[in-house]
Design a protein around this motif. Structure first.
Motif, PDB file in Angstrom:
ATOM      1  N   GLU A 154     -12.899  69.712  72.172  1.00  0.00           N
ATOM      2  CA  GLU A 154     -12.056  68.965  71.241  1.00  0.00           C
ATOM      3  C   GLU A 154     -12.800  68.520  69.976  1.00  0.00           C
ATOM      4  N   CYS A 155     -13.913  67.784  70.145  1.00  0.00           N
ATOM      5  CA  CYS A 155     -14.572  67.183  68.983  1.00  0.00           C
ATOM      6  C   CYS A 155     -15.920  67.807  68.643  1.00  0.00           C
ATOM      7  N   GLY A 156     -16.464  68.680  69.516  1.00  0.00           N
ATOM      8  CA  GLY A 156     -17.720  69.361  69.222  1.00  0.00           C
ATOM      9  C   GLY A 156     -18.972  68.588  69.597  1.00  0.00           C
ATOM     10  N   THR A 157     -18.832  67.440  70.253  1.00  0.00           N
ATOM     11  CA  THR A 157     -19.992  66.664  70.690  1.00  0.00           C
ATOM     12  C   THR A 157     -20.828  67.511  71.638  1.00  0.00           C
ATOM     13  N   ILE A 158     -22.155  67.482  71.472  1.00  0.00           N
ATOM     14  CA  ILE A 158     -23.056  68.232  72.341  1.00  0.00           C
ATOM     15  C   ILE A 158     -23.949  67.242  73.073  1.00  0.00           C
ATOM     16  N   ILE A 159     -24.010  67.398  74.407  1.00  0.00           N
ATOM     17  CA  ILE A 159     -24.917  66.582  75.215  1.00  0.00           C
ATOM     18  C   ILE A 159     -25.715  67.516  76.110  1.00  0.00           C
ATOM     19  N   VAL A 160     -26.900  67.090  76.526  1.00  0.00           N
ATOM     20  CA  VAL A 160     -27.749  67.865  77.420  1.00  0.00           C
ATOM     21  C   VAL A 160     -27.759  67.159  78.766  1.00  0.00           C
ATOM     22  N   ALA A 161     -27.419  67.922  79.827  1.00  0.00           N
ATOM     23  CA  ALA A 161     -27.335  67.334  81.161  1.00  0.00           C
ATOM     24  C   ALA A 161     -27.651  68.391  82.204  1.00  0.00           C
ATOM     25  N   GLU A 162     -28.003  67.948  83.420  1.00  0.00           N
ATOM     26  CA  GLU A 162     -28.263  68.875  84.516  1.00  0.00           C
ATOM     27  C   GLU A 162     -26.962  69.418  85.091  1.00  0.00           C
ATOM     28  N   ASP A 163     -25.920  68.588  85.141  1.00  0.00           N
ATOM     29  CA  ASP A 163     -24.630  68.983  85.689  1.00  0.00           C
ATOM     30  C   ASP A 163     -23.559  68.814  84.633  1.00  0.00           C
ATOM     31  N   ASN A 164     -22.465  69.564  84.776  1.00  0.00           N
ATOM     32  CA  ASN A 164     -21.354  69.459  83.841  1.00  0.00           C
ATOM     33  C   ASN A 164     -20.807  68.033  83.860  1.00  0.00           C
ATOM     34  N   PRO A 165     -20.774  67.374  82.704  1.00  0.00           N
ATOM     35  CA  PRO A 165     -20.285  65.998  82.664  1.00  0.00           C
ATOM     36  C   PRO A 165     -18.778  65.887  82.875  1.00  0.00           C
ATOM     37  N   GLY A 166     -18.055  67.005  82.816  1.00  0.00           N
ATOM     38  CA  GLY A 166     -16.615  66.991  83.059  1.00  0.00           C
ATOM     39  C   GLY A 166     -15.814  66.668  81.816  1.00  0.00           C
ATOM     40  N   THR A 167     -15.935  65.438  81.328  1.00  0.00           N
ATOM     41  CA  THR A 167     -15.210  65.042  80.126  1.00  0.00           C
ATOM     42  C   THR A 167     -16.173  64.490  79.083  1.00  0.00           C
ATOM     43  N   CYS A 168     -15.783  64.624  77.831  1.00  0.00           N
ATOM     44  CA  CYS A 168     -16.590  64.160  76.712  1.00  0.00           C
ATOM     45  C   CYS A 168     -16.662  62.637  76.701  1.00  0.00           C
ATOM     46  N   PRO A 169     -17.868  62.086  76.525  1.00  0.00           N
ATOM     47  CA  PRO A 169     -17.987  60.625  76.469  1.00  0.00           C
ATOM     48  C   PRO A 169     -17.382  60.034  75.193  1.00  0.00           C
ATOM     49  N   ASP A 170     -17.195  60.866  74.150  1.00  0.00           N
ATOM     50  CA  ASP A 170     -16.648  60.374  72.886  1.00  0.00           C
ATOM     51  C   ASP A 170     -15.126  60.419  72.836  1.00  0.00           C
ATOM     52  N   CYS A 171     -14.532  61.565  73.242  1.00  0.00           N
ATOM     53  CA  CYS A 171     -13.080  61.700  73.081  1.00  0.00           C
ATOM     54  C   CYS A 171     -12.331  61.987  74.375  1.00  0.00           C
TER      55      CYS A 171
END
Length: 47
Positions: free
Chosen positions: A18-35
């Motif tokens: 949706e918004c293009g936010t990029i995060i680095v994580a070991e597992d899929n975060p599921g949903t964006c923390p921003d939107c």
């Protein structure tokens, strides 16, 4: 993609559809923390 080793212990970049936010994580975060949009692993090709 048989020649690519998937190691779940490694961190991967995830991008929000949706918004293009990029995060680095070991597992899929599921949903964006921003939107709240869906996240995808940027190392996995979209076909």
């Amino acid at each position: 993609m048989r020649d690519v080793e998937i190691n779940s212990d490694d961190e991967s970049p995830y991008e929000c559809f949706e918004c293009g936010t990029i995060i680095v994580a070991e597992d899929n975060p599921g949903t964006c923390p921003d939107c709240g949009g869906s996240m995808r692993n940027r190392w996995t090709p979209i076909e």
